[in-house]
Scaffold this motif. Structure first.
Motif, PDB file in Angstrom:
ATOM      1  N   VAL A   7      35.391 -40.411 -63.628  1.00  9.09           N
ATOM      2  CA  VAL A   7      36.651 -40.853 -63.514  1.00  9.09           C
ATOM      3  C   VAL A   7      36.623 -42.299 -62.906  1.00  9.09           C
ATOM      4  O   VAL A   7      37.893 -42.747 -62.988  1.00  9.09           O
ATOM      5  CB  VAL A   7      37.541 -39.900 -62.734  1.00  9.09           C
ATOM      6  N   THR A   8      35.793 -42.490 -61.634  1.00  7.92           N
ATOM      7  CA  THR A   8      35.677 -43.845 -61.558  1.00  7.92           C
ATOM      8  C   THR A   8      34.098 -43.945 -61.027  1.00  7.92           C
ATOM      9  O   THR A   8      33.184 -43.325 -61.509  1.00  7.92           O
ATOM     10  CB  THR A   8      36.499 -43.828 -59.879  1.00  7.92           C
ATOM     11  N   HIS A  61      39.786 -41.128 -43.222  1.00  7.96           N
ATOM     12  CA  HIS A  61      40.335 -39.823 -42.540  1.00  7.96           C
ATOM     13  C   HIS A  61      40.020 -39.980 -40.848  1.00  7.96           C
ATOM     14  O   HIS A  61      41.306 -39.576 -40.293  1.00  7.96           O
ATOM     15  CB  HIS A  61      39.318 -38.537 -43.089  1.00  7.96           C
ATOM     16  N   VAL A 129      52.684 -40.989 -48.259  1.00 11.10           N
ATOM     17  CA  VAL A 129      51.475 -41.570 -48.879  1.00 11.10           C
ATOM     18  C   VAL A 129      51.803 -42.398 -49.976  1.00 11.10           C
ATOM     19  O   VAL A 129      52.895 -41.991 -50.844  1.00 11.10           O
ATOM     20  CB  VAL A 129      50.724 -40.336 -49.431  1.00 11.10           C
ATOM     21  N   HIS A 158      45.020 -45.187 -50.779  1.00 15.47           N
ATOM     22  CA  HIS A 158      45.007 -45.854 -52.001  1.00 15.47           C
ATOM     23  C   HIS A 158      45.682 -47.296 -52.588  1.00 15.47           C
ATOM     24  O   HIS A 158      45.501 -47.646 -53.565  1.00 15.47           O
ATOM     25  CB  HIS A 158      45.843 -44.968 -53.330  1.00 15.47           C
ATOM     26  N   PHE A 180      38.310 -46.941 -47.431  1.00 20.22           N
ATOM     27  CA  PHE A 180      37.335 -47.825 -48.063  1.00 20.22           C
ATOM     28  C   PHE A 180      36.247 -47.078 -48.431  1.00 20.22           C
ATOM     29  O   PHE A 180      34.997 -47.593 -48.324  1.00 20.22           O
ATOM     30  CB  PHE A 180      36.917 -48.882 -47.170  1.00 20.22           C
ATOM     31  N   HIS A 181      36.684 -45.699 -48.821  1.00 17.72           N
ATOM     32  CA  HIS A 181      35.606 -45.053 -49.615  1.00 17.72           C
ATOM     33  C   HIS A 181      34.869 -45.687 -50.791  1.00 17.72           C
ATOM     34  O   HIS A 181      35.633 -46.372 -51.644  1.00 17.72           O
ATOM     35  CB  HIS A 181      36.209 -43.425 -49.848  1.00 17.72           C
ATOM     36  N   ALA A 182      33.841 -45.130 -51.281  1.00 20.80           N
ATOM     37  CA  ALA A 182      33.053 -45.527 -52.443  1.00 20.80           C
ATOM     38  C   ALA A 182      33.891 -45.610 -53.567  1.00 20.80           C
ATOM     39  O   ALA A 182      33.714 -46.380 -54.578  1.00 20.80           O
ATOM     40  CB  ALA A 182      31.749 -44.826 -52.658  1.00 20.80           C
ATOM     41  N   THR A 183      34.729 -44.715 -53.650  1.00 18.81           N
ATOM     42  CA  THR A 183      35.763 -44.429 -55.006  1.00 18.81           C
ATOM     43  C   THR A 183      36.932 -45.267 -55.040  1.00 18.81           C
ATOM     44  O   THR A 183      37.674 -45.142 -55.717  1.00 18.81           O
ATOM     45  CB  THR A 183      36.105 -43.137 -54.870  1.00 18.81           C
ATOM     46  N   TYR A 284      44.459 -45.971 -59.453  1.00 16.28           N
ATOM     47  CA  TYR A 284      44.305 -44.709 -60.212  1.00 16.28           C
ATOM     48  C   TYR A 284      45.126 -45.012 -61.719  1.00 16.28           C
ATOM     49  O   TYR A 284      45.911 -45.743 -61.588  1.00 16.28           O
ATOM     50  CB  TYR A 284      44.928 -43.593 -59.766  1.00 16.28           C
ATOM     51  N   ARG A 313      40.060 -36.435 -63.781  1.00 13.37           N
ATOM     52  CA  ARG A 313      40.197 -35.608 -62.513  1.00 13.37           C
ATOM     53  C   ARG A 313      41.853 -34.985 -62.385  1.00 13.37           C
ATOM     54  O   ARG A 313      42.611 -35.831 -62.867  1.00 13.37           O
ATOM     55  CB  ARG A 313      39.830 -36.209 -61.138  1.00 13.37           C
ATOM     56  N   PHE A 316      46.491 -34.846 -57.991  1.00 13.84           N
ATOM     57  CA  PHE A 316      46.216 -33.983 -56.934  1.00 13.84           C
ATOM     58  C   PHE A 316      46.774 -32.359 -57.161  1.00 13.84           C
ATOM     59  O   PHE A 316      47.791 -32.137 -56.906  1.00 13.84           O
ATOM     60  CB  PHE A 316      46.835 -34.417 -55.676  1.00 13.84           C
TER      61      PHE A 316
HETATM   62  N1  T4K Z   1      44.238 -39.846 -47.643  1.00 11.27           N
HETATM   63  C1  T4K Z   1      44.334 -39.793 -49.113  1.00 11.27           C
HETATM   64  C2  T4K Z   1      45.515 -39.745 -50.067  1.00 11.27           C
HETATM   65  C3  T4K Z   1      42.993 -39.937 -49.867  1.00 11.27           C
HETATM   66  O1  T4K Z   1      43.151 -39.843 -51.039  1.00 11.27           O
HETATM   67  C4  T4K Z   1      41.924 -39.923 -49.152  1.00 11.27           C
HETATM   68  C5  T4K Z   1      40.447 -40.108 -49.920  1.00 11.27           C
HETATM   69  C6  T4K Z   1      41.827 -40.044 -47.609  1.00 11.27           C
HETATM   70  C7  T4K Z   1      43.261 -39.774 -46.934  1.00 11.27           C
HETATM   71  C8  T4K Z   1      40.619 -39.935 -46.592  1.00 11.27           C
HETATM   72  O2  T4K Z   1      39.919 -40.983 -46.921  1.00 11.27           O
HETATM   73  P1  T4K Z   1      38.356 -41.193 -46.719  1.00 11.27           P
HETATM   74  O3  T4K Z   1      38.112 -40.229 -45.447  1.00 11.27           O
HETATM   75  O4  T4K Z   1      37.791 -40.588 -47.931  1.00 11.27           O
HETATM   76  O5  T4K Z   1      38.093 -42.696 -46.548  1.00 11.27           O
HETATM   77  C9  T4K Z   1      37.329 -38.510 -53.506  1.00 11.27           C
HETATM   78  C10 T4K Z   1      36.968 -39.583 -52.149  1.00 11.27           C
HETATM   79  O6  T4K Z   1      36.032 -38.758 -51.471  1.00 11.27           O
HETATM   80  C11 T4K Z   1      38.071 -39.704 -51.144  1.00 11.27           C
HETATM   81  O7  T4K Z   1      37.883 -40.796 -50.396  1.00 11.27           O
HETATM   82  C12 T4K Z   1      39.428 -39.630 -51.768  1.00 11.27           C
HETATM   83  N2  T4K Z   1      40.570 -39.994 -51.025  1.00 11.27           N
HETATM   84  C13 T4K Z   1      39.534 -38.775 -53.035  1.00 11.27           C
HETATM   85  C14 T4K Z   1      40.860 -38.806 -53.838  1.00 11.27           C
HETATM   86  O8  T4K Z   1      38.592 -38.830 -54.033  1.00 11.27           O
HETATM   87  P2  T4K Z   1      36.289 -36.465 -54.570  1.00 11.27           P
HETATM   88  O9  T4K Z   1      35.710 -35.314 -54.028  1.00 11.27           O
HETATM   89  O10 T4K Z   1      37.202 -36.452 -55.825  1.00 11.27           O
HETATM   90  O11 T4K Z   1      35.061 -37.548 -54.778  1.00 11.27           O
HETATM   91  P3  T4K Z   1      33.863 -37.439 -55.727  1.00 11.27           P
HETATM   92  O12 T4K Z   1      32.595 -37.352 -55.035  1.00 11.27           O
HETATM   93  O13 T4K Z   1      34.021 -36.240 -57.045  1.00 11.27           O
HETATM   94  O14 T4K Z   1      33.862 -38.849 -56.886  1.00 11.27           O
HETATM   95  C15 T4K Z   1      34.696 -38.952 -57.659  1.00 11.27           C
HETATM   96  C16 T4K Z   1      33.864 -39.880 -58.668  1.00 11.27           C
HETATM   97  O15 T4K Z   1      33.679 -41.023 -57.954  1.00 11.27           O
HETATM   98  C17 T4K Z   1      32.790 -39.242 -59.217  1.00 11.27           C
HETATM   99  O16 T4K Z   1      33.011 -38.622 -60.241  1.00 11.27           O
HETATM  100  C18 T4K Z   1      31.905 -40.712 -59.500  1.00 11.27           C
HETATM  101  C19 T4K Z   1      32.553 -41.780 -58.661  1.00 11.27           C
HETATM  102  N3  T4K Z   1      31.535 -42.252 -57.507  1.00 11.27           N
HETATM  103  C20 T4K Z   1      31.707 -41.327 -56.300  1.00 11.27           C
HETATM  104  C21 T4K Z   1      30.689 -41.543 -55.412  1.00 11.27           C
HETATM  105  C22 T4K Z   1      30.724 -40.718 -53.999  1.00 11.27           C
HETATM  106  C23 T4K Z   1      30.995 -43.355 -57.335  1.00 11.27           C
HETATM  107  O17 T4K Z   1      31.102 -44.123 -58.298  1.00 11.27           O
HETATM  108  N4  T4K Z   1      30.149 -43.439 -56.369  1.00 11.27           N
HETATM  109  C24 T4K Z   1      30.112 -42.748 -55.102  1.00 11.27           C
HETATM  110  O18 T4K Z   1      29.555 -43.046 -54.340  1.00 11.27           O
HETATM  111  O19 T4K Z   1      37.052 -37.287 -53.263  1.00 11.27           O
END
Ligand code: T4K
Length: 371
Positions: A7-8, A61, A129, A158, A180-183, A284, A313, A316
């Motif tokens: 997805v990303t 977070h 949001v 986002h 600034f998460h990896a995604t 997205y 994905r 939400f």
């Molecule tokens: N508020 C909102 C509205 C948010 O969407 C989020 C986070 C937050 C607050 C909190 O911010 P942070 O505390 O996370 O900074 C992901 C992210 O972990 C999360 O940051 C994000 N929103 C959420 C929408 O998506 P997952 O569990 O879906 O991620 P994951 O591990 O399944 O990764 C998705 C895809 O990204 C993978 O299929 C491949 C790619 N990926 C993933 C990682 C970890 C990469 O290319 N590199 C990587 O290092 O949550």
């Protein structure tokens, strides 16, 4: 088997640029606690966002958590059910009661026309949001917040890089949080930021981020460890240089999807061009699937694409109030629009380095499943 498309995919700077940026750490051995690279990124970001007050955090977070604590919110907070777990958890873990307001069918952000009827004597804030980077109705929410003496917080996780009427989205509301998460469109591996209006918050935010410590012998409040480290900051300094280029590439991806899928029956997409006031970041690419017109459900499309090694994905789904941990308390909230969208939404692969070949493959697969 065809190559996996997720997805990303994180944007990384050229390796040599990152190595160059972290070399200094080996000279100073200064790895965290607001070191020189942290300071550099803070300055770069203030320039990029044209903002006065900004602090960096270990992740989005924790930044939100710190903001809620610094604003001393109490009682109830009006918020959206259509978001990632973090938004609601940050409220609940601070002893606050989330009050879910339905969303709008056209942009999935909180419905400002429904907010006011949910305000009670206990309400202390609105936490909205900018979901998928689509700006909420900022002006109307500000008016409502002012009228009822509420704080206005934006979860802008986002929305880094988004502008409204040329103004960075960071500069609206009392506090905006970025992830600034990896995604994300812009990443520091893990990281986050708060941008805020009121200078008097600085002292509290800074100390909350670092155990409440103001100086070695002065601890002024119970605080957290929410600091961004130097390696994360270095990734940010390097990535920021490529952000505008990455957003341009993402725009191309969005345009490709829009033109190839526009006649696909039962699919609704964001019309990025319909609001000329907004500069998008294309974080997205959500679509909704109307099963009656498409002849298949969102889940059929999700599974069909998975068989083609294409991993979308359901951001939400489920809705936050329907989570196991919240169902009993909030599951019966009447949220017809949010439930309709959550049951039909699918986010397609979106990242700067998606090739035309990948995009062609994804669109062909979508069209094959829906037809
Ligand atoms: N508020 C909102 C509205 C948010 O969407 C989020 C986070 C937050 C607050 C909190 O911010 P942070 O505390 O996370 O900074 C992901 C992210 O972990 C999360 O940051 C994000 N929103 C959420 C929408 O998506 P997952 O569990 O879906 O991620 P994951 O591990 O399944 O990764 C998705 C895809 O990204 C993978 O299929 C491949 C790619 N990926 C993933 C990682 C970890 C990469 O290319 N590199 C990587 O290092 O949550």
């Amino acid at each position: 088997m065809k190559k996996k498309i997720l997805v990303t995919r994180s944007s990384l700077p050229p390796l040599e640029e990152y190595v160059d940026k972290i070399k200094g750490i080996w000279d100073t051995c200064w790895m965290t606690n607001m070191g020189p690279v942290y300071q550099e990124l803070e300055q770069d970001m203030k320039k990029y966002l044209a903002c006065k007050n900004l602090e960096l955090y270990v992740n989005g977070h924790m930044a939100l958590d710190v903001a809620i604590k610094a604003l001393r919110l109490t009682g109830e907070v009006l918020t959206t059910p259509f978001t990632f777990a973090s938004t609601t958890h940050a409220l609940v873990l601070n002893g606050l009661t989330p009050v879910f307001c339905d969303i709008k069918p056209d942009d999935y952000t909180i419905d400002e026309d429904k907010v006011e009827s949910l305000i009670t004597k206990k309400t202390s804030a609105i936490l909205a949001v900018h979901v998928y980077g689509r700006p909420c109705n900022i002006k109307r929410l500000r008016e409502i917040a002012d009228k009822h003496h509420l704080k206005l917080l934006f979860d802008a996780a986002h929305a880094f890089g988004v502008r409204v009427d040329g103004e960075p989205i960071a500069n609206f509301g009392d506090v905006s949080m970025f992830s600034f998460h990896a995604t994300k469109v812009f990443n520091t591996i893990e990281g986050g930021a708060l941008v805020y209006r009121d200078d008097s918050l600085t002292r509290s935010l800074k100390s909350l981020r670092n155990f409440g410590i103001e100086s070695p012998e002065s601890v002024v409040q119970p605080g957290l460890n929410a600091k961004m480290n130097e390696f994360a900051a270095a990734m940010g300094v390097c990535n920021l240089k490529y952000l505008d280029e990455n957003i341009r590439k993402r725009k191309h991806v969005a345009e490709f999807y829009s033109s190839r899928l526009k006649d696909c029956p039962g699919i609704q997409m964001i019309d990025f061009e319909n609001d000329s006031r907004v500069t998008w970041n294309y974080s997205y690419f959500p679509i909704t699937v109307d099963e009656k017109k498409a002849g298949c459900t969102r889940d059929d499309l999700f599974e069909g694409l998975q068989k083609e090694n294409i991993f979308t994905r359901k951001y939400f789904y489920p809705l936050v109030p329907d989570y196991e941990c919240y169902r009993e308390q909030f599951g019966r909230c009447p949220l017809p629009v949010a439930r309709y969208v959550a049951d039909r939404v699918l986010t397609l692969p979106m990242y700067a380095d998606l090739t035309e070949e990948d995009l062609e493959r994804i669109c062909r697969a979508v069209l094959k499943i829906i037809r």
